[in-house]
Design an enzyme around this catalytic site. Structure first.
Site, PDB file in Angstrom:
ATOM      1  N   ASP A 125       0.846  -1.195   0.000  1.00 16.06           N
ATOM      2  CA  ASP A 125       0.000   0.000   0.000  1.00 16.06           C
ATOM      3  C   ASP A 125       0.878   1.240   0.000  1.00 16.06           C
ATOM      4  O   ASP A 125       2.066   1.182   0.298  1.00 16.06           O
ATOM      5  CB  ASP A 125      -0.940   0.007   1.201  1.00 16.06           C
ATOM      6  CG  ASP A 125      -0.200   0.141   2.533  1.00 16.06           C
ATOM      7  OD1 ASP A 125       0.797  -0.575   2.730  1.00 16.06           O
ATOM      8  OD2 ASP A 125      -0.612   0.970   3.361  1.00 16.06           O
ATOM      9  N   GLU A 194       0.177  -0.699   5.816  1.00 15.36           N
ATOM     10  CA  GLU A 194       1.214  -0.105   6.657  1.00 15.36           C
ATOM     11  C   GLU A 194       1.093   1.409   6.701  1.00 15.36           C
ATOM     12  O   GLU A 194       1.364   2.037   7.734  1.00 15.36           O
ATOM     13  CB  GLU A 194       2.594  -0.512   6.144  1.00 15.36           C
ATOM     14  CG  GLU A 194       3.744  -0.189   7.085  1.00 15.36           C
ATOM     15  CD  GLU A 194       4.293   1.223   6.939  1.00 15.36           C
ATOM     16  OE1 GLU A 194       5.013   1.680   7.846  1.00 15.36           O
ATOM     17  OE2 GLU A 194       3.997   1.880   5.916  1.00 15.36           O
TER      18      GLU A 194
END
Length: 489
Positions: A125, A194
């Site tokens: 991500d 994250e």
């Protein structure tokens, strides 16, 4: 620019790049040749991932994060070495029952003949792009300029993902060419959230504890000293963040009629926030601690250039520059909710909310630092202002023990791949989930590596990856895996 053009473009630049040769042993040279041969494909694969806008923040379309997970899973399956490759999700900690985190990828291969198992971590991500007007290239269109690849996630941390994939490919290729069995155990965990708090991380570890268990954990989410010198990250500050709402009035009141006698929330907020720092800009909150350790040379002129200080603006804090960044606490106000200038009226503001972000020095638990900061704010609230705290996040700092065999092996691999001894460096930023790795896998040796450099601008417009650093990072990991596969510690 499609992936084929991206690869061709890089091949042209590759001929002008110089990298340090690895140690003059035959296995090392074979690995180096495999990394070099596979590098254009790695760049193309990275470009394909950068095109997927996998922003994990709630305001963005989650289907792109799922698409990114699918793409990562295909890359790992394509290596041909894993027993299983799965896309999995876990319950978010502290959220309503059934609310799952973004999809992560988990690939596993069991160790053979007593060889160690290595867990490789990265995240797929990315941060939001921000104002695209501030980008020199399109944020989700990978673009090679000079020796750098630009795009959101090009470095943080899709390059970490592809560095794992490319290193495993090189390992598998050389083992097959030599007719050798691949015996080292591999687990690859590519997280999907994250950049937005890793809310399901702890539950993912618990749900998949057996599959993730390893002798060594490599977290590829840090940076390097410069484009010619590698880092082994040995210290990370912890993090604590929360929203602080300051209230002084039941409702907005006319500033002409009541200003000067009735305290407005903006006044109270500004006065309260000003107590957090002393005249040097150092944190002035009782109960926050610092860590005492030596730091490499790094002067204030380097700080001014690296942090992009405007001419005439002075650095803050005391002590060596790197001690301020690595080993002392810091507090930043990262956002404020109050009437905008466009909506400003002649009224006293009844309420204001700020987002406070604190970095916690190694050696102090983030919960203790949070409590100290909350005590300070409550004790210094002016005019009896009412304070509310919400959306609290914490993550503990981390100090690496570099005495183990894995750290020695990693530093030797860096030396051989880069041609320079690595710097054992701290990082001012935080990777809070590492404390969870330590708790769940207390016997594992943890190595924090990365593909970034001082010009990467992670999280900012014009994020980029130096392709020479990328290649050397892949070679470092491939050498480490090959040596562990051969039984060397």
């Amino acid at each position: 620019m499609n992936t084929a053009i991206l690869a061709i473009s890089y091949l042209i630049k590759l001929s002008r790049m110089t990298d340090a040769a690895p140690s003059a042993t035959s296995p090392d040279q074979t690995i180096a040749e495999a990394v070099a041969g596979g590098f254009p494909a790695a760049v193309a694969d990275l470009g394909g991932l950068v095109r997927i806008p996998s922003v994990s923040w709630p305001a963005f379309d989650p289907t792109f994060v799922a698409q990114s997970a699918d793409a990562v899973a295909e890359l790992l399956r394509g290596t041909g070495v894993f027993d299983t490759v799965e896309i999995k999700r876990a319950q978010k900690a502290g959220f309503p029952e059934g609310e799952l985190g973004h999809p992560a990828v988990l690939a596993t291969r069991a160790a053979r003949n007593g060889k160690p198992t290595i867990l490789l971590y990265a995240h797929h991500d990315v941060q939001p792009p921000g104002d695209e007007a501030n980008w020199q290239t399109k944020p989700f269109e990978p673009t090679v300029v000079g020796d750098r690849l630009y795009g959101r996630g090009a470095a943080d941390d899709k390059a970490g993902v592809v560095s794992h994939v490319a290193a495993i490919r090189a390992l598998a290729e050389t083992a097959a060419a030599a007719g050798e069995e691949l015996e080292v155990g591999l687990a690859v965990f590519i997280e999907g959230e994250e950049e937005h708090g890793s809310h399901s991380f702890v539950n993912f570890l618990e749900d998949n504890r057996d599959a993730l268990a390893a002798d060594v954990i490599v977290v590829a989410d840090s940076d390097n000293w410069d484009i010619e010198t590698p880092n082994l990250t040995v210290a990370l500050r912890g993090a604590c963040a929360f929203n602080l709402t300051v209230s002084t009035l039941k409702h907005a009141s006319h500033s002409g009629m009541w200003g000067g006698a009735a305290p407005d929330a903006m006044l109270a907020t500004i006065k309260l926030l000003s107590t957090l720092w002393d005249e040097n800009g150092s944190v002035a909150v009782a109960g926050l601690t610092s860590h005492d350790a030596q730091t490499p040379a790094f002067d204030e002129d380097e700080l001014k250039a690296s942090a992009a200080l405007i001419d005439g603006v002075s650095p803050i804090g005391t002590g060596s520059v790197l001690s301020r960044l690595w080993f002392q606490p810091s507090i930043t106000v990262t956002g404020i909710d109050a009437p905008s200038i466009a909506n400003a009226s002649n009224t006293l503001v009844p309420q204001a909310t700020v987002r406070i972000s604190m970095r916690v020095a190694p050696g102090q638990a983030s919960a203790d630092a949070r409590d100290a900061l909350v005590r300070h704010l409550k004790a210094n609230a002016p005019f009896g202002a009412k304070l509310e705290f919400s959306d609290v996040e914490t993550g503990d700092p981390f100090l690496v023990d570099t005495r183990g065999w894995a750290a020695r092996a990693a530093k030797q691999a860096m030396m051989d791949a880069w041609g320079k001894a690595p710097v054992e460096a701290g990082i001012g930023g935080s990777i809070p989930f590492i404390a969870d790795l330590v708790r769940v896998f207390p016997d594992a040796q943890i190595l924090v590596t990365g593909v970034e450099d001082p010009d990467t601008r992670a999280h900012s417009p014009n994020e980029s990856l130096h392709l020479g650093v990328f290649k050397r990072a892949i070679l470092t990991e491939a050498l480490l895996l090959a040596r562990l596969n051969a039984g060397s510690k």
